[in-house]
Scaffold this active site. Structure first.
Site, PDB file in Angstrom:
ATOM      1  N   THR A 136     -10.740   9.116 -13.437  1.00  0.00           N
ATOM      2  CA  THR A 136      -9.889   8.514 -12.415  1.00  0.00           C
ATOM      3  C   THR A 136     -10.339   7.129 -12.006  1.00  0.00           C
ATOM      4  OG1 THR A 136      -8.773   8.965 -10.306  1.00  0.00           O
ATOM      5  CG2 THR A 136     -11.134   9.385 -10.410  1.00  0.00           C
ATOM      6  N   GLU A 159       0.824  -1.211   0.000  1.00  0.00           N
ATOM      7  CA  GLU A 159       0.000   0.000   0.000  1.00  0.00           C
ATOM      8  C   GLU A 159       0.858   1.261   0.000  1.00  0.00           C
ATOM      9  OE1 GLU A 159      -3.628   2.277   0.231  1.00  0.00           O
ATOM     10  OE2 GLU A 159      -3.015   0.325  -0.534  1.00  0.00           O
TER      11      GLU A 159
END
Length: 610
Positions: A595, A484
């Site tokens: 996006t 992450e």
């Protein structure tokens, strides 16, 4: 979806990529895809899923934790740590830009006599709306029954088709001539069908699939919205030619989506219900809105009641598209007012902090990130310019000025030669980059051709370096999947040093950059890197009933998080499919991906008004 784009989401609550766009917008995007030639965008992390509460769940949901926030930002919030370049034997980086002709004008002649693949379905999908992503953080949202809205629109599908430079789905649906590439593309298609079939079998009508327990997940992050994976998958199914699955999804949206009537009407109704969020002293929308009452407020976790850059800054594409579809300029007016304010206020070192007061119009904190909370704002500047057929000079100027400030203040080089984007906190750098920021390699390369002539090669090299760094974050893990967030301090290089950053939730940003780098350079390494990701996903994330994120990318024996994120279907697999397709499948001359990876058409006003 929009909420998923926040960095720092816990492994259990994994993923909202907080592109920080309105949840509603996410939904709008989805509708756009379905109605606009299967080309719309649904926000995943920034997808304002909460806004679509079903009638059976009208209870407000309160969200205020930072983890929730990160989840919302997940989609749009991309961490800068994945930006890394490719180095030659001499340590130099150089990438050649493949010629891409975005012609400034189009004649009124049809580009082809052949009917577009998908024909009726494509026209069907092109009838609807736009999305506004505004990653709202954990809050309450209540849905109400949507009343009918004026659906009159000047949108003319036939005229639109004539203004495309190329058929949307290519001559042969983007089929590659190389047998190996075709085989790899077919594998990605099989992965999509496998993920979809299991969602349909065990979680139909729910937001996401829990593949280990074989049941559906609704979750507070979606604010009561149902069927997020269905809406988010529409254009992916269509693009891959999975028409039976697409028709099932389309039927569900028509009959079960709680927004009233057909797609275009749903879009118009939703667009109107979002407008009250802009009723602030500055015109900067608040992060959350009750669609029934029109009351809006800021996220509880947002500093001093501020609005988030990646939320209010990631509405432009969808709102402009909505104005085109509805023939109502109010949507464009709202986002242009945001831009006007941003141009007027002072920016520290030319940077845009992540938090802005919708009351005073002043920055609340000087925290700057190209990942969560900020990411998609920058992405939408260059994409606004491209979607305008390169006529939006203001967006162009804002983008290159912001990029110059980012390079001067955030772009760093590690001792090992990796290029990354640090975060900036009041002048102090935090040498961390998040997976969400890995979208920036793709962002920089799509703008390289339109920068100052003397800087074009520099932008190509920067894009390649960032993408290389993000690939390194994958290759340095045991699973060959990226964490992450990864750091560049204390001796670390592109690796996660905190246990809370070691998870992978099927995120797409790195693969997104591979796709753009392939399209614009045709360097074969990007397809090879994409295939490495496919093999890693198959080995570590595929389970008996779908795909699941994993809790530690560095562990030899993986632990699954039991969540098949909707953005895995809408973004990760779509970008992989496009990576292994010819460039004429959704050509960049005609389409801009929002996006959430939903395609929106380039607006050629000279042609449409001709």
């Amino acid at each position: 979806m929009i909420f998923r784009k926040l960095p720092g989401v816990s492994a259990s609550g994994m993923g909202l990529r907080l592109s920080q766009k309105f949840v509603f917008l996410l939904f709008l995007s989805g509708l756009v895809t379905l109605c606009f030639g299967a080309l719309f965008f649904l926000p995943d992390s920034v997808r304002l899923k909460r806004i679509f509460l079903s009638k059976t769940e009208s209870q407000p949901v309160t969200v205020g934790s930072e983890n929730d926030v990160r989840e919302h930002l997940k989609k749009g919030a991309k961490d800068p740590e994945h930006l890394r370049g490719i180095t030659s034997a001499k340590g130099e980086t150089s990438t050649k830009l493949k010629a891409l002709s975005r012609k400034p004008s189009v004649t009124n002649e049809a580009k082809t006599d052949k009917k577009d693949a998908g024909g009726e379905a494509l026209e069907d999908m092109m009838l609807s709306s736009s999305k506004t992503e505004s990653a709202s953080k954990d809050e309450k949202v209540t849905s109400s029954s949507n009343q009918g809205a004026n659906t009159d629109t000047s949108f003319d599908y036939n005229k639109f088709k004539k203004c495309l430079l190329k058929p949307p789905l290519g001559i042969e649906h983007g089929k590659p001539s190389d047998p190996q590439t075709l085989q790899r593309r077919e594998k990605v298609k099989e992965m999509m069908k496998f993920a979809w079939d299991n969602y349909k079998s065990f979680a139909w009508g729910k937001n996401e699939l829990r593949p280990l327990t074989r049941n559906g997940h609704i979750g507070n992050m979606f604010g009561g919205l149902r069927g997020a994976s269905i809406v988010d998958s529409l254009d992916t199914l269509y693009i891959m030619g999975l028409m039976d699955e697409y028709n099932d999804a389309k039927e569900w949206v028509e009959t079960s989506l709680d927004l009233n009537s057909m797609f275009k009407r749903k879009v118009m109704v939703l667009g109107e219900k979002l407008l009250p969020a802009f009723n602030t002293p500055t015109g900067i929308p608040r992060g959350v809105i009750n669609l029934g009452s029109g009351t809006s407020w800021s996220w509880g976790w947002a500093s001093a009641g501020s609005s988030i850059l990646a939320e209010f800054g990631t509405l432009h594409l969808e709102f402009v598209h909505l104005s085109e579809l509805s023939n109502n300029g109010i949507y464009t007016e709202k986002v242009m007012n945001i831009r006007k304010l941003l141009n007027k206020i002072e920016k520290p070192h030319g940077l845009y902090p992540n938090f802005l007061s919708p009351v005073s119009g002043n920055w609340v904190q000087h925290h700057v990130s190209i990942g969560g909370l900020g990411d998609s704002f920058y992405e939408y500047l260059i994409k606004s310019y491209l979607m305008s057929d390169k006529t939006d000079e203001e967006a162009k100027k804002m983008y290159y000025s912001a990029l110059e400030a980012i390079e001067a203040n955030l772009v760093q080089k590690s001792p090992g030669g990796l290029t990354y984007m640090a975060e900036w906190r009041g002048g102090i750098l935090d040498h961390k980059m998040g997976h969400l920021a890995c979208f920036s390699g793709g962002m920089v390369v799509i703008g390289a051709d339109d920068g100052a002539p003397e800087k074009r090669q520099h932008y190509l090299d920067l894009a390649a370096e960032i993408t290389h760094t993000c690939h390194e974050s994958y290759s340095r893990s045991a699973t060959k999947l990226g964490p992450e967030a990864f750091r560049f301090d204390g001796g670390a290089e592109a690796t996660a040093t905190r246990l809370s950053d070691r998870y992978y939730i099927l995120r797409p940003e790195v693969i997104e950059s591979y796709m753009y780098m392939w399209r614009l350079t045709h360097d074969p390494k990007y397809r090879e890197w994409g295939w490495e990701a496919v093999e890693a996903l198959e080995q570590h994330c595929r389970v008996e009933a779908g795909f699941s994120g994993i809790r530690d990318v560095y562990a030899q024996t993986v632990s699954h998080d039991n969540m098949q994120q909707s953005f895995f279907l809408s973004e990760t697999l779509k970008y992989l499919y496009l990576l292994f397709s010819d460039d004429d499948l959704l050509p960049l001359e005609d389409w801009v991906f929002n996006t959430e990876a939903h395609p929106l058409p380039v607006v050629r006003k000279s042609c449409l008004q001709g």
